[in-house]
Design a protein around this motif. Structure first.
Motif, PDB file in Angstrom:
ATOM      1  N   GLY A  94       0.286   4.565  -7.834  1.00  9.89           N
ATOM      2  CA  GLY A  94      -0.128   3.419  -8.622  1.00  9.89           C
ATOM      3  C   GLY A  94      -1.597   3.470  -8.975  1.00  9.89           C
ATOM      4  N   PRO A  95      -2.062   2.498  -9.777  1.00 14.30           N
ATOM      5  CA  PRO A  95      -3.478   2.447 -10.170  1.00 14.30           C
ATOM      6  C   PRO A  95      -4.395   2.424  -8.948  1.00 14.30           C
ATOM      7  CG  PRO A  95      -2.178   0.892 -11.445  1.00 14.30           C
ATOM      8  CD  PRO A  95      -1.280   1.425 -10.373  1.00 14.30           C
ATOM      9  N   VAL A  96      -5.543   3.067  -9.077  1.00 12.26           N
ATOM     10  CA  VAL A  96      -6.472   3.167  -7.950  1.00 12.26           C
ATOM     11  C   VAL A  96      -6.951   1.788  -7.501  1.00 12.26           C
ATOM     12  CG1 VAL A  96      -8.731   4.047  -7.225  1.00 12.26           C
ATOM     13  CG2 VAL A  96      -7.220   5.473  -8.630  1.00 12.26           C
ATOM     14  N   LEU A  97      -7.263   0.910  -8.453  1.00 11.84           N
ATOM     15  CA  LEU A  97      -7.788  -0.411  -8.110  1.00 11.84           C
ATOM     16  C   LEU A  97      -6.781  -1.214  -7.291  1.00 11.84           C
ATOM     17  CD1 LEU A  97     -10.217  -2.286  -8.402  1.00 11.84           C
ATOM     18  CD2 LEU A  97      -9.174  -3.184 -10.513  1.00 11.84           C
ATOM     19  N   ILE A 155       1.237  -6.352 -10.309  1.00 11.10           N
ATOM     20  CA  ILE A 155       2.486  -5.598 -10.288  1.00 11.10           C
ATOM     21  C   ILE A 155       3.597  -6.344 -11.026  1.00 11.10           C
ATOM     22  CG2 ILE A 155       4.280  -4.668  -8.767  1.00 11.10           C
ATOM     23  CD1 ILE A 155       2.098  -4.212  -6.684  1.00 11.10           C
ATOM     24  N   ASN A 156       3.612  -7.664 -10.888  1.00 11.85           N
ATOM     25  CA  ASN A 156       4.655  -8.478 -11.501  1.00 11.85           C
ATOM     26  C   ASN A 156       4.454  -8.543 -13.016  1.00 11.85           C
ATOM     27  OD1 ASN A 156       6.668 -10.258 -12.062  1.00 11.85           O
ATOM     28  ND2 ASN A 156       5.959 -11.864 -10.678  1.00 11.85           N
ATOM     29  N   LEU A 168       0.835  -1.197   0.000  1.00  7.55           N
ATOM     30  CA  LEU A 168       0.000   0.000   0.000  1.00  7.55           C
ATOM     31  C   LEU A 168       0.873   1.253   0.000  1.00  7.55           C
ATOM     32  CD1 LEU A 168      -2.731   1.437   0.235  1.00  7.55           C
ATOM     33  CD2 LEU A 168      -2.592   1.111   2.717  1.00  7.55           C
ATOM     34  N   TRP A 169       1.908   1.250   0.827  1.00  6.64           N
ATOM     35  CA  TRP A 169       2.823   2.390   0.887  1.00  6.64           C
ATOM     36  C   TRP A 169       3.521   2.607  -0.460  1.00  6.64           C
ATOM     37  CZ3 TRP A 169       8.274   2.359   0.572  1.00  6.64           C
ATOM     38  CH2 TRP A 169       8.882   3.576   0.863  1.00  6.64           C
ATOM     39  N   VAL A 170       3.967   1.512  -1.088  1.00 10.26           N
ATOM     40  CA  VAL A 170       4.635   1.621  -2.387  1.00 10.26           C
ATOM     41  C   VAL A 170       3.692   2.217  -3.433  1.00 10.26           C
ATOM     42  CG1 VAL A 170       5.595   0.293  -4.314  1.00 10.26           C
ATOM     43  CG2 VAL A 170       6.279  -0.243  -1.971  1.00 10.26           C
ATOM     44  N   LEU A 171       2.456   1.732  -3.469  1.00  7.58           N
ATOM     45  CA  LEU A 171       1.494   2.210  -4.461  1.00  7.58           C
ATOM     46  C   LEU A 171       1.127   3.671  -4.236  1.00  7.58           C
ATOM     47  CD1 LEU A 171      -0.786  -0.951  -4.632  1.00  7.58           C
ATOM     48  CD2 LEU A 171       0.606  -0.035  -6.496  1.00  7.58           C
ATOM     49  N   VAL A 172       1.050   4.061  -2.968  1.00  5.13           N
ATOM     50  CA  VAL A 172       0.744   5.466  -2.669  1.00  5.13           C
ATOM     51  C   VAL A 172       1.900   6.360  -3.097  1.00  5.13           C
ATOM     52  CG1 VAL A 172       0.361   7.129  -0.816  1.00  5.13           C
ATOM     53  CG2 VAL A 172      -0.889   4.971  -0.822  1.00  5.13           C
ATOM     54  N   VAL A 173       3.134   5.920  -2.818  1.00  4.25           N
ATOM     55  CA  VAL A 173       4.318   6.725  -3.143  1.00  4.25           C
ATOM     56  C   VAL A 173       4.465   6.896  -4.658  1.00  4.25           C
ATOM     57  CG1 VAL A 173       6.839   6.756  -3.090  1.00  4.25           C
ATOM     58  CG2 VAL A 173       5.554   6.220  -1.019  1.00  4.25           C
ATOM     59  N   VAL A 174       4.292   5.806  -5.405  1.00  4.00           N
ATOM     60  CA  VAL A 174       4.484   5.868  -6.864  1.00  4.00           C
ATOM     61  C   VAL A 174       3.205   6.236  -7.594  1.00  4.00           C
ATOM     62  CG1 VAL A 174       6.311   4.142  -6.722  1.00  4.00           C
ATOM     63  CG2 VAL A 174       3.984   3.406  -7.215  1.00  4.00           C
TER      64      VAL A 174
END
Length: 210
Positions: free
Chosen positions: A71-74, A155-156, A63-69
């Motif tokens: 990432g897609p909302v879904l 992500i992969n 979650l932290w990684v997606l927020v920082v970068v």
């Protein structure tokens, strides 16, 4: 002497007066049985705490990684839901055992109270070991794990896994969420239901002899 041996001795004295039974020994046996059950429950609790906290931290990391970068909302929502479900799973487990501990402390130190304390401990195990409750306990962990599994493959960039691979993993999760609680509920019922009936009969006989 364990509880089953004590009950055999109790039934063998049907033709003797109630005061012929060593109440202190019976109370000691009950306390020893309770201690064994509580040790097992504490071991199970720590397993849930460690596994649940570990999975929550893993989901929180994504979650932290997606927020920082950004990432897609879904995917961000999936990571947030996974984190929340694992946290709720651990918290609900803690609250359930906390309430049971409070119920046990409501009993006194007499033999009748000791039997009542043992009864409520067994009934707690039976209730939490039923299939329906077992599925409810497993569901947050399974849903969280499914979300993390989906998120990982979103992500992969590795596309070497076939559809059958994903179906097998999902099928294993569904099987775990349905069959494992069912098998556990059968084992709990077979093991603890006779114990509950014995305790109820013992309490009834004590109350009748007073």
């Amino acid at each position: 002497m364990n509880f089953d041996q004590m009950m055999d001795a109790w039934r063998a004295q049907d033709d003797k007066p109630l005061y012929g039974v060593n109440r202190d020994l019976l109370q000691l046996v009950l306390q020893n049985e309770q201690d064994k059950v509580r040790r097992k429950m504490r071991r199970d609790q720590w397993m849930v705490y460690v596994c649940g906290a570990g999975m929550a931290l893993f989901a929180g990391f994504w979650l932290w990684v997606l927020v920082v970068v950004r990432g897609p909302v879904l995917q961000t929502v999936a990571a947030a839901m996974g984190t929340l479900l694992f946290v709720l799973w651990v918290v609900a487990f803690w609250v359930s055992h906390r309430r049971q501990a409070q119920r046990e402390r409501g009993f006194g130190n007499s033999l009748n109270d000791e039997i009542g304390r043992s009864l409520t401990l067994i009934e707690f195990q039976i209730a939490n070991g039923s299939w329906g409750i077992g599925v409810l306990w497993v569901a947050p962990a399974m849903i969280g794990a499914t979300l993390l599994y989906w998120l990982t493959f979103q992500i992969n960039t590795d596309t070497s896994f076939s559809v059958w691979h994903h179906l097998f993993i999902m099928g294993a999760m569904v099987w775990s969420a349905v069959y494992v609680p069912y098998a556990a509920s059968r084992e709990v019922a077979q093991k603890l239901e006779p114990r509950r009936q014995h305790l109820r009969a013992l309490l009834k006989s004590l109350e009748a002899g007073e």
